[in-house]
Scaffold this motif. Structure first.
Motif, PDB file in Angstrom:
ATOM      1  N   UNK A   1      -9.417   6.941  24.283  1.00  0.00           N
ATOM      2  CA  UNK A   1     -10.489   7.620  25.008  1.00  0.00           C
ATOM      3  C   UNK A   1      -9.763   8.963  25.497  1.00  0.00           C
ATOM      4  N   UNK A   2      -8.933   9.006  26.232  1.00  0.00           N
ATOM      5  CA  UNK A   2      -7.979  10.284  26.903  1.00  0.00           C
ATOM      6  C   UNK A   2      -7.891  11.368  25.525  1.00  0.00           C
ATOM      7  N   UNK A   3      -7.413  10.780  24.269  1.00  0.00           N
ATOM      8  CA  UNK A   3      -7.048  11.942  23.236  1.00  0.00           C
ATOM      9  C   UNK A   3      -8.375  12.284  22.773  1.00  0.00           C
ATOM     10  N   UNK A   4      -9.851  11.688  22.773  1.00  0.00           N
ATOM     11  CA  UNK A   4     -10.726  11.978  22.278  1.00  0.00           C
ATOM     12  C   UNK A   4     -11.503  12.916  23.184  1.00  0.00           C
ATOM     13  N   UNK A   5     -11.101  12.799  24.486  1.00  0.00           N
ATOM     14  CA  UNK A   5     -11.629  13.757  25.648  1.00  0.00           C
ATOM     15  C   UNK A   5     -10.790  15.163  25.589  1.00  0.00           C
ATOM     16  N   UNK A   6      -9.785  14.885  24.913  1.00  0.00           N
ATOM     17  CA  UNK A   6      -8.824  16.112  24.789  1.00  0.00           C
ATOM     18  C   UNK A   6      -8.840  16.697  23.422  1.00  0.00           C
ATOM     19  N   UNK A   7      -9.909  16.264  22.738  1.00  0.00           N
ATOM     20  CA  UNK A   7     -10.141  16.550  21.361  1.00  0.00           C
ATOM     21  C   UNK A   7      -9.751  17.980  20.817  1.00  0.00           C
ATOM     22  N   UNK A   8      -8.837  18.249  19.815  1.00  0.00           N
ATOM     23  CA  UNK A   8      -8.773  19.364  19.305  1.00  0.00           C
ATOM     24  C   UNK A   8      -9.455  19.885  18.121  1.00  0.00           C
ATOM     25  N   UNK A   9     -10.664  19.406  17.900  1.00  0.00           N
ATOM     26  CA  UNK A   9     -11.746  19.850  17.000  1.00  0.00           C
ATOM     27  C   UNK A   9     -12.246  21.321  17.336  1.00  0.00           C
TER      28      UNK A   9
ATOM     29  N   UNK B   1     -12.791   1.552  33.260  1.00  0.00           N
ATOM     30  CA  UNK B   1     -11.283   0.749  32.889  1.00  0.00           C
ATOM     31  C   UNK B   1     -10.335   0.771  33.936  1.00  0.00           C
ATOM     32  N   UNK B   2     -10.694   1.288  35.248  1.00  0.00           N
ATOM     33  CA  UNK B   2      -9.752   1.000  36.239  1.00  0.00           C
ATOM     34  C   UNK B   2      -8.781   2.338  36.658  1.00  0.00           C
ATOM     35  N   UNK B   3      -9.206   3.371  35.849  1.00  0.00           N
ATOM     36  CA  UNK B   3      -8.362   4.854  36.477  1.00  0.00           C
ATOM     37  C   UNK B   3      -8.941   5.245  37.552  1.00  0.00           C
TER      38      UNK B   3
ATOM     39  N   UNK C   1      -3.290   2.370  23.631  1.00  0.00           N
ATOM     40  CA  UNK C   1      -4.091   1.440  23.760  1.00  0.00           C
ATOM     41  C   UNK C   1      -5.783   2.067  23.796  1.00  0.00           C
ATOM     42  N   UNK C   2      -6.574   1.272  24.139  1.00  0.00           N
ATOM     43  CA  UNK C   2      -8.042   1.684  24.320  1.00  0.00           C
ATOM     44  C   UNK C   2      -8.300   2.951  25.018  1.00  0.00           C
ATOM     45  N   UNK C   3      -7.760   3.119  26.391  1.00  0.00           N
ATOM     46  CA  UNK C   3      -7.994   3.840  27.065  1.00  0.00           C
ATOM     47  C   UNK C   3      -7.425   4.945  26.927  1.00  0.00           C
ATOM     48  N   UNK C   4      -6.134   5.017  26.100  1.00  0.00           N
ATOM     49  CA  UNK C   4      -5.374   6.128  25.610  1.00  0.00           C
ATOM     50  C   UNK C   4      -6.316   6.913  24.549  1.00  0.00           C
TER      51      UNK C   4
END
Length: 308
Positions: free
Chosen positions: A115-123, A142-144, A110-113
Protein backbone atom coordinates in the motif's frame (compact mmCIF):
# COMPACT_ATOMS: atom_id res chain seq x y z
CA UNK A 1 37.22 3.28 -25.41
CA UNK A 2 34.25 2.19 -23.36
CA UNK A 3 34.50 1.79 -19.61
CA UNK A 4 33.87 -1.31 -17.59
CA UNK A 5 30.21 -2.40 -17.73
CA UNK A 6 27.89 -2.67 -14.73
CA UNK A 7 27.54 -6.40 -15.46
CA UNK A 8 31.29 -6.85 -15.21
CA UNK A 9 31.46 -4.76 -12.04
CA UNK A 10 28.72 -6.86 -10.41
CA UNK A 11 30.56 -10.06 -11.35
CA UNK A 12 33.76 -8.80 -9.76
CA UNK A 13 33.85 -10.35 -6.26
CA UNK A 14 36.24 -7.66 -5.04
CA UNK A 15 33.81 -4.90 -6.05
CA UNK A 16 31.10 -4.29 -3.46
CA UNK A 17 29.85 -1.05 -5.04
CA UNK A 18 27.68 -2.70 -7.74
CA UNK A 19 25.24 -5.57 -7.22
CA UNK A 20 22.93 -7.27 -9.73
CA UNK A 21 19.21 -7.33 -9.03
CA UNK A 22 16.47 -9.36 -10.68
CA UNK A 23 14.84 -7.64 -13.66
CA UNK A 24 12.16 -9.74 -15.30
CA UNK A 25 10.47 -9.53 -18.69
CA UNK A 26 6.72 -10.17 -18.38
CA UNK A 27 4.01 -10.29 -21.06
CA UNK A 28 1.74 -7.33 -20.18
CA UNK A 29 -1.30 -9.44 -21.05
CA UNK A 30 -0.69 -11.78 -18.11
CA UNK A 31 -0.49 -8.96 -15.56
CA UNK A 32 -3.62 -8.96 -13.40
CA UNK A 33 -4.77 -5.81 -11.64
CA UNK A 34 -6.13 -6.53 -8.16
CA UNK A 35 -9.56 -4.92 -8.06
CA UNK A 36 -9.70 -1.96 -5.71
CA UNK A 37 -5.99 -2.00 -4.83
CA UNK A 38 -5.01 0.98 -6.96
CA UNK A 39 -6.80 4.11 -5.76
CA UNK A 40 -6.80 6.00 -9.05
CA UNK A 41 -10.06 6.97 -10.72
CA UNK A 42 -9.76 5.62 -14.25
CA UNK A 43 -12.60 7.92 -15.39
CA UNK A 44 -10.50 10.95 -14.45
CA UNK A 45 -9.41 12.72 -17.68
CA UNK A 46 -5.96 13.36 -16.20
CA UNK A 47 -5.52 9.63 -15.51
CA UNK A 48 -6.74 8.73 -19.01
CA UNK A 49 -4.26 11.22 -20.49
CA UNK A 50 -1.44 9.60 -18.51
CA UNK A 51 -2.40 6.15 -19.84
CA UNK A 52 -2.34 7.62 -23.36
CA UNK A 53 1.12 9.06 -22.78
CA UNK A 54 2.44 5.65 -21.71
CA UNK A 55 0.80 4.01 -24.75
CA UNK A 56 2.52 6.56 -26.99
CA UNK A 57 5.87 5.96 -25.27
CA UNK A 58 5.64 2.20 -25.75
CA UNK A 59 4.62 2.72 -29.38
CA UNK A 60 7.69 4.90 -30.05
CA UNK A 61 9.97 2.45 -28.26
CA UNK A 62 10.87 5.11 -25.70
CA UNK A 63 12.25 4.16 -22.30
CA UNK A 64 9.59 3.52 -19.66
CA UNK A 65 10.63 2.60 -16.09
CA UNK A 66 10.07 -1.03 -14.99
CA UNK A 67 6.91 -1.96 -13.12
CA UNK A 68 7.07 -3.27 -9.57
CA UNK A 69 5.04 -6.49 -9.35
CA UNK A 70 4.24 -9.20 -6.83
CA UNK A 71 3.13 -12.80 -7.29
CA UNK A 72 0.40 -14.37 -5.15
CA UNK A 73 0.05 -18.01 -4.06
CA UNK A 74 -1.89 -18.80 -7.25
CA UNK A 75 0.94 -17.54 -9.45
CA UNK A 76 -0.88 -14.41 -10.57
CA UNK A 77 1.38 -11.42 -11.27
CA UNK A 78 -0.04 -8.06 -10.20
CA UNK A 79 1.32 -4.50 -10.31
CA UNK A 80 2.24 -2.83 -7.05
CA UNK A 81 3.50 0.23 -8.88
CA UNK A 82 2.84 0.74 -12.58
CA UNK A 83 -0.91 0.32 -13.01
CA UNK A 84 -1.06 3.10 -15.60
CA UNK A 85 1.99 1.72 -17.42
CA UNK A 86 0.23 -1.66 -17.65
CA UNK A 87 -2.90 -0.03 -19.11
CA UNK A 88 -0.77 2.01 -21.51
CA UNK A 89 0.98 -1.17 -22.68
CA UNK A 90 -2.34 -2.96 -23.26
CA UNK A 91 -3.63 0.05 -25.19
CA UNK A 92 -0.48 -0.01 -27.33
CA UNK A 93 -1.06 -3.73 -28.12
CA UNK A 94 -4.77 -3.12 -28.77
CA UNK A 95 -3.80 -0.60 -31.46
CA UNK A 96 -1.78 -3.22 -33.31
CA UNK A 97 1.75 -2.61 -32.05
CA UNK A 98 4.12 -5.38 -31.01
CA UNK A 99 4.98 -5.24 -27.31
CA UNK A 100 5.77 -8.78 -26.12
CA UNK A 101 7.26 -7.89 -22.74
CA UNK A 102 7.46 -5.26 -20.03
CA UNK A 103 10.42 -4.98 -17.70
CA UNK A 104 9.39 -5.71 -14.11
CA UNK A 105 11.03 -5.79 -10.70
CA UNK A 106 9.79 -8.31 -8.14
CA UNK A 107 8.39 -6.74 -4.97
CA UNK A 108 9.40 -8.16 -1.62
CA UNK A 109 7.41 -6.95 1.37
CA UNK A 110 4.17 -7.10 3.35
CA UNK A 111 0.65 -6.12 2.34
CA UNK A 112 0.96 -2.79 4.17
CA UNK A 113 4.25 -2.09 2.40
CA UNK A 114 2.51 -2.71 -0.93
CA UNK A 115 0.00 0.00 0.00
CA UNK A 116 2.84 2.38 0.89
CA UNK A 117 4.52 1.81 -2.48
CA UNK A 118 1.23 2.29 -4.34
CA UNK A 119 0.63 5.60 -2.52
CA UNK A 120 4.11 6.77 -3.51
CA UNK A 121 3.55 5.57 -7.08
CA UNK A 122 6.06 6.77 -9.66
CA UNK A 123 3.54 6.67 -12.52
CA UNK A 124 4.11 10.42 -12.70
CA UNK A 125 0.63 11.52 -11.68
CA UNK A 126 -0.08 12.49 -8.09
CA UNK A 127 -3.10 10.93 -6.44
CA UNK A 128 -6.09 13.16 -5.82
CA UNK A 129 -6.54 14.14 -2.13
CA UNK A 130 -9.61 11.89 -1.81
CA UNK A 131 -7.70 8.87 -3.16
CA UNK A 132 -4.80 9.63 -0.84
CA UNK A 133 -7.23 9.94 2.08
CA UNK A 134 -8.64 6.47 1.35
CA UNK A 135 -5.10 5.09 1.14
CA UNK A 136 -4.17 6.60 4.50
CA UNK A 137 -7.34 5.09 5.94
CA UNK A 138 -6.24 1.66 4.71
CA UNK A 139 -2.93 2.05 6.55
CA UNK A 140 -4.73 3.36 9.65
CA UNK A 141 -7.00 0.30 9.70
CA UNK A 142 -3.96 -1.95 9.47
CA UNK A 143 -2.67 -0.47 12.73
CA UNK A 144 -0.49 2.42 11.58
CA UNK A 145 -0.50 5.45 13.85
CA UNK A 146 -0.91 8.93 12.38
CA UNK A 147 2.76 9.61 13.13
CA UNK A 148 3.84 6.44 11.32
CA UNK A 149 1.76 7.33 8.26
CA UNK A 150 3.21 10.85 8.28
CA UNK A 151 6.77 9.51 8.51
CA UNK A 152 6.32 6.98 5.72
CA UNK A 153 4.48 9.35 3.38
CA UNK A 154 6.66 12.38 4.20
CA UNK A 155 3.68 14.46 5.29
CA UNK A 156 2.89 16.33 8.49
CA UNK A 157 0.81 14.61 11.17
CA UNK A 158 -1.73 17.45 10.88
CA UNK A 159 -2.20 16.74 7.15
CA UNK A 160 -2.58 13.01 7.80
CA UNK A 161 -5.23 13.75 10.42
CA UNK A 162 -7.08 16.03 7.97
CA UNK A 163 -7.08 13.41 5.22
CA UNK A 164 -8.24 10.69 7.63
CA UNK A 165 -11.25 12.90 8.44
CA UNK A 166 -12.01 12.99 4.71
CA UNK A 167 -11.37 9.28 4.28
CA UNK A 168 -13.85 8.40 7.06
CA UNK A 169 -16.52 10.82 5.81
CA UNK A 170 -19.83 9.58 4.42
CA UNK A 171 -20.27 8.57 0.78
CA UNK A 172 -22.21 11.74 -0.09
CA UNK A 173 -19.20 13.83 0.97
CA UNK A 174 -16.91 11.64 -1.15
CA UNK A 175 -19.26 12.03 -4.13
CA UNK A 176 -19.16 15.84 -3.90
CA UNK A 177 -15.37 15.88 -3.72
CA UNK A 178 -15.02 13.37 -6.55
CA UNK A 179 -17.32 15.45 -8.75
CA UNK A 180 -15.13 18.51 -8.26
CA UNK A 181 -18.01 20.56 -6.85
CA UNK A 182 -16.30 20.75 -3.45
CA UNK A 183 -12.58 20.80 -2.68
CA UNK A 184 -11.08 18.26 -0.31
CA UNK A 185 -10.16 20.95 2.23
CA UNK A 186 -13.67 22.46 2.18
CA UNK A 187 -15.13 18.99 2.74
CA UNK A 188 -12.76 18.36 5.66
CA UNK A 189 -13.85 21.63 7.28
CA UNK A 190 -17.52 20.76 6.71
CA UNK A 191 -17.11 17.34 8.32
CA UNK A 192 -15.36 18.92 11.29
CA UNK A 193 -18.20 21.40 11.83
CA UNK A 194 -21.27 19.40 10.72
CA UNK A 195 -20.29 15.75 11.22
CA UNK A 196 -22.76 13.30 9.69
CA UNK A 197 -24.73 16.18 8.17
CA UNK A 198 -21.73 17.58 6.24
CA UNK A 199 -22.88 16.24 2.87
CA UNK A 200 -26.40 17.57 3.34
CA UNK A 201 -25.04 20.96 4.42
CA UNK A 202 -22.74 21.28 1.39
CA UNK A 203 -25.38 20.08 -1.08
CA UNK A 204 -27.83 22.59 0.37
CA UNK A 205 -25.33 25.40 -0.10
CA UNK A 206 -24.74 24.33 -3.71
CA UNK A 207 -28.48 24.12 -4.39
CA UNK A 208 -28.83 27.74 -3.28
CA UNK A 209 -26.19 28.79 -5.80
CA UNK A 210 -23.48 29.32 -3.23
CA UNK A 211 -19.88 28.18 -3.33
CA UNK A 212 -18.61 25.68 -0.81
CA UNK A 213 -15.12 26.88 0.02
CA UNK A 214 -13.10 26.28 3.16
CA UNK A 215 -13.55 29.92 4.17
CA UNK A 216 -17.30 29.86 3.51
CA UNK A 217 -17.74 26.71 5.59
CA UNK A 218 -15.65 28.03 8.44
CA UNK A 219 -17.37 31.42 8.37
CA UNK A 220 -15.94 34.85 8.90
CA UNK A 221 -13.14 34.80 11.40
CA UNK A 222 -12.20 37.30 14.07
CA UNK A 223 -9.67 39.90 12.85
CA UNK A 224 -6.19 39.39 14.39
CA UNK A 225 -6.36 42.69 16.30
CA UNK A 226 -9.64 41.73 17.99
CA UNK A 227 -8.43 38.17 18.60
CA UNK A 228 -5.42 39.69 20.35
CA UNK A 229 -7.74 41.79 22.52
CA UNK A 230 -9.72 38.68 23.53
CA UNK A 231 -6.56 36.71 24.26
CA UNK A 232 -5.18 39.59 26.29
CA UNK A 233 -8.41 39.80 28.30
CA UNK A 234 -8.22 36.17 29.33
CA UNK A 235 -4.54 36.64 30.06
CA UNK A 236 -5.46 39.40 32.50
CA UNK A 237 -8.09 37.21 34.12
CA UNK A 238 -6.14 33.95 34.36
CA UNK A 239 -2.54 35.22 34.12
CA UNK A 240 0.08 34.59 36.76
CA UNK A 241 -0.65 37.88 38.51
CA UNK A 242 -4.37 37.22 39.13
CA UNK A 243 -5.09 33.53 38.44
CA UNK A 244 -4.53 32.34 42.03
CA UNK A 245 -7.41 34.26 43.56
CA UNK A 246 -9.79 33.68 40.65
CA UNK A 247 -9.12 29.96 40.31
CA UNK A 248 -9.22 29.40 44.07
CA UNK A 249 -12.53 31.27 44.23
CA UNK A 250 -13.98 29.15 41.41
CA UNK A 251 -12.79 25.96 43.12
CA UNK A 252 -14.46 26.95 46.41
CA UNK A 253 -17.67 27.84 44.56
CA UNK A 254 -17.73 24.46 42.74
CA UNK A 255 -17.00 22.61 46.01
CA UNK A 256 -19.93 24.35 47.71
CA UNK A 257 -22.35 23.12 45.03
CA UNK A 258 -22.21 26.26 42.80
CA UNK A 259 -24.91 28.23 44.67
CA UNK A 260 -26.50 31.16 42.86
CA UNK A 261 -25.53 34.67 43.87
CA UNK A 262 -22.09 33.84 45.22
CA UNK A 263 -19.42 36.37 44.18
CA UNK A 264 -15.71 36.05 43.35
CA UNK A 265 -13.35 38.98 43.55
CA UNK A 266 -11.83 39.87 40.18
CA UNK A 267 -8.99 42.30 39.50
CA UNK A 268 -10.36 45.54 38.00
CA UNK A 269 -7.78 45.51 35.16
CA UNK A 270 -8.89 42.00 34.14
CA UNK A 271 -12.54 43.08 34.19
CA UNK A 272 -11.75 46.12 32.03
CA UNK A 273 -9.88 43.94 29.54
CA UNK A 274 -12.92 41.65 29.27
CA UNK A 275 -15.19 44.63 28.66
CA UNK A 276 -12.92 45.91 25.88
CA UNK A 277 -12.88 42.48 24.26
CA UNK A 278 -16.68 42.28 24.49
CA UNK A 279 -17.05 45.75 22.92
CA UNK A 280 -14.70 44.82 20.07
CA UNK A 281 -16.62 41.62 19.27
CA UNK A 282 -19.95 43.44 19.50
CA UNK A 283 -18.70 46.11 17.08
CA UNK A 284 -17.69 43.44 14.54
CA UNK A 285 -21.09 41.75 14.83
CA UNK A 286 -22.93 45.05 14.27
CA UNK A 287 -20.80 45.93 11.23
CA UNK A 288 -21.32 42.53 9.63
CA UNK A 289 -25.05 42.67 10.31
CA UNK A 290 -25.22 46.13 8.75
CA UNK A 291 -23.35 45.01 5.63
CA UNK A 292 -25.60 41.96 5.29
CA UNK A 293 -28.69 44.18 5.53
CA UNK A 294 -27.30 46.52 2.87
CA UNK A 295 -26.62 43.60 0.52
CA UNK A 296 -30.11 42.23 1.09
CA UNK A 297 -31.67 45.66 0.40
CA UNK A 298 -29.68 46.06 -2.84
CA UNK A 299 -30.67 42.58 -3.97
CA UNK A 300 -34.32 43.29 -3.20
CA UNK A 301 -34.15 46.60 -5.09
CA UNK A 302 -32.61 44.85 -8.05
CA UNK A 303 -35.39 42.27 -8.10
CA UNK A 304 -38.03 45.04 -8.00
CA UNK A 305 -36.35 46.90 -10.87
CA UNK A 306 -36.35 43.73 -12.91
CA UNK A 307 -40.14 43.54 -12.54
CA UNK A 308 -40.81 47.02 -13.86
Amino acid sequence: MSGKSLKAMAADKDNNAVKKTDLWKVDPRVLVEVEGFNLRDYDDPAVQAQVESFAAAYTRGAYVPPLIVWTDDMGRISPVEGHLRRRGALLCIERGHDLPYLECVSFKGSDTERIEVMLRSADGLQLRPLNTAIGYLRLHRKGYTNQEIADKMHRTVARVEQLLILGMANSDVHALVKSGKVSADAAIEAVRLHGEAAGEYMQGALNKGGKVTRGAVRGAGIPPKVAGTVTGAFGELFGKRTRGGVLEGLARWEASGMPKGQKIEVDAAALLALKEAHDALESITEKRSSRASERAAKASQGNLEGLE
